[in-house]
Write an enzyme that holds these catalytic residues in place. Sequence first.
Site, PDB file in Angstrom:
ATOM      1  N   CYS A  46       0.818  -1.217   0.000  1.00 51.21           N
ATOM      2  CA  CYS A  46       0.000   0.000   0.000  1.00 51.21           C
ATOM      3  C   CYS A  46       0.850   1.265   0.000  1.00 51.21           C
ATOM      4  CB  CYS A  46      -0.924   0.007   1.218  1.00 51.21           C
ATOM      5  SG  CYS A  46      -1.884  -1.511   1.427  1.00 51.21           S
ATOM      6  N   CYS A 119      -2.296   3.330   3.158  1.00 48.09           N
ATOM      7  CA  CYS A 119      -3.067   2.304   3.862  1.00 48.09           C
ATOM      8  C   CYS A 119      -3.998   2.938   4.889  1.00 48.09           C
ATOM      9  CB  CYS A 119      -2.147   1.285   4.515  1.00 48.09           C
ATOM     10  SG  CYS A 119      -3.016  -0.197   5.103  1.00 48.09           S
ATOM     11  N   SER A 467     -13.307  -4.570   8.098  1.00 47.56           N
ATOM     12  CA  SER A 467     -12.602  -4.026   6.948  1.00 47.56           C
ATOM     13  C   SER A 467     -13.612  -3.434   5.981  1.00 47.56           C
ATOM     14  CB  SER A 467     -11.820  -5.137   6.259  1.00 47.56           C
ATOM     15  OG  SER A 467     -11.485  -4.781   4.940  1.00 47.56           O
TER      16      SER A 467
END
Length: 551
Positions: A46, A119, A467
């Site tokens: 990321c 991220c 998530s």
Amino acid sequence: MRSDRIKVGPQQAPARSMLRAIGLTDADFKRPWVGVVNTWTDGMPCNYHLRDLAVDFKAGCLEAGLMSFEFGAPAISDGISMGTPGMRASLVSREVIADSIELVAQGYMYDAMVALVACDKTNPGGVMGVLRANVPSLVLYGGSIAPGRLNGKTLTVVSVFEAVGGHAAGKVSDAELLEIEMAAIPGAGACGGQYTANTMSMVLEVLGLAPVGYNSIPATAPEKKDATRKAAHVLADAIKHDRKPLDFVTKQSFFNAIAAVAATGGSTNAVLHLIAMAREANIRLELADFDRISRATPVIADMRPWGQYTAWELWEAGGIPLIIKRLIDGGLIDGSQMTVTGKSLEDEVRDVVETPGQKVVVTKETAFKPTGGLCILTGSLAPDGSVLKLAGTERKQFTGKARVFDTEEAAMKAVLEKQLKPGDVVVIRYVGPKGAPGMPEMLSVTSAIVGEGIGADVALVTDGRFSGGTKGLMIGHVAPEAQVGGPIALVQEGDTIHIDCDAGTLQLEVNSEVLESRRAVWVAPPLEFTTGLFGRYARLVSSAKDGAVLE
């Protein structure tokens, strides 16, 4: 200039002497100074490319007459730490990043600040830090990863998590799992759907803290390099006009951001982060704001995890500016809100280029779903609220028997051993902000449930979080959390739980006298961490309803 306190006057000769040792010249002492926080790490994809973006941005600073100084802040990969004790560090890192930016901005009296982020928690951490510093600032998103490809199918990291569940169910072979693992993530960039990173990158543009259109550009797209240099010129203009974040980030800006999250089926983590970010601007957001705005906002972007397309494909269609324009045209957000450029959102997207025939973003009139992707539930099981990503499920009512787990690991074991059955309500508790500590995400469990093929028939309730890749009837952020004696701590195996998204309720169908008898014997489990960063976090962190911020 603010930095003159460091660099001007006879008494600052020692400071200038030290700075000459790193190559500064007389001319550099006359430039505005910019602190560049880089959340680069070579420990995950990321943020892997942010070192290159920093070089591009610093070159742009010199072109624009600025002197930049780079420093680091941590970045924890949710995708790597997911399902392990390492996941406890993720949300904690948001506070550390914000603290780092505030600390260095004060320590060097920089005239401006820039956060290079990617991220999940680096995005809100960067915003919180620059809001505290309140000097002309940008928060620049490194960009999404390219989609993986296998046998004609598009893959993301969630494809791998779901394949794990399929593998446990015997639907995916060892060889197939390895193929998916090898193909899903082809290079640098943040996870490729409208997961937390891309949800928050959109929020950055809607709030006006990133140049509109910049964040959509994927990590490995050649256009990213030039756009990064140009961003330095945007910052130079903001410095020239002393355009600070708190000058243009308003409560309406945050309402706009909530609508954008709802309209794209974005991550439930945005609820935590927007509340926390708003707090830094002395703006209070309530869970009711999210529910009210989401119910009035249709879903207009067909994005993973609930839909078909990745962030790369959104960029090809017209990017975040196209979403913003459609929201303004539909009267769903206020286009008069200002941005770091000094222009309004409406002005910034007036000339957006839409790719002919694109199918990712539609109009309000042709929306994919009539109401937005976020749903707030309250009731006897969550008196202070809970959060569901409604875009990820077609079911709005569910009644089932509780399967109770005091750790994520125990729940995952039950999933992989096929101990769950249709009609179960999986309860994972003691994983809230204080309990874990750090409120870990449950993507490993939710993806395994979906991969096993029972995602439509099982619900999950937790005081942890999810998530952005989660889909299904998965309810998180239950407050009060179990660690402080919330009702979720009193649930027992076999209790009936009723979920009603239309009514906005999450009910534990247990007699109040029975609950009081359970409460009388309940004892909070000891915290695993009592010292150091995690011990301090567990003592100071607020409820999820307040953004899980440090008090």
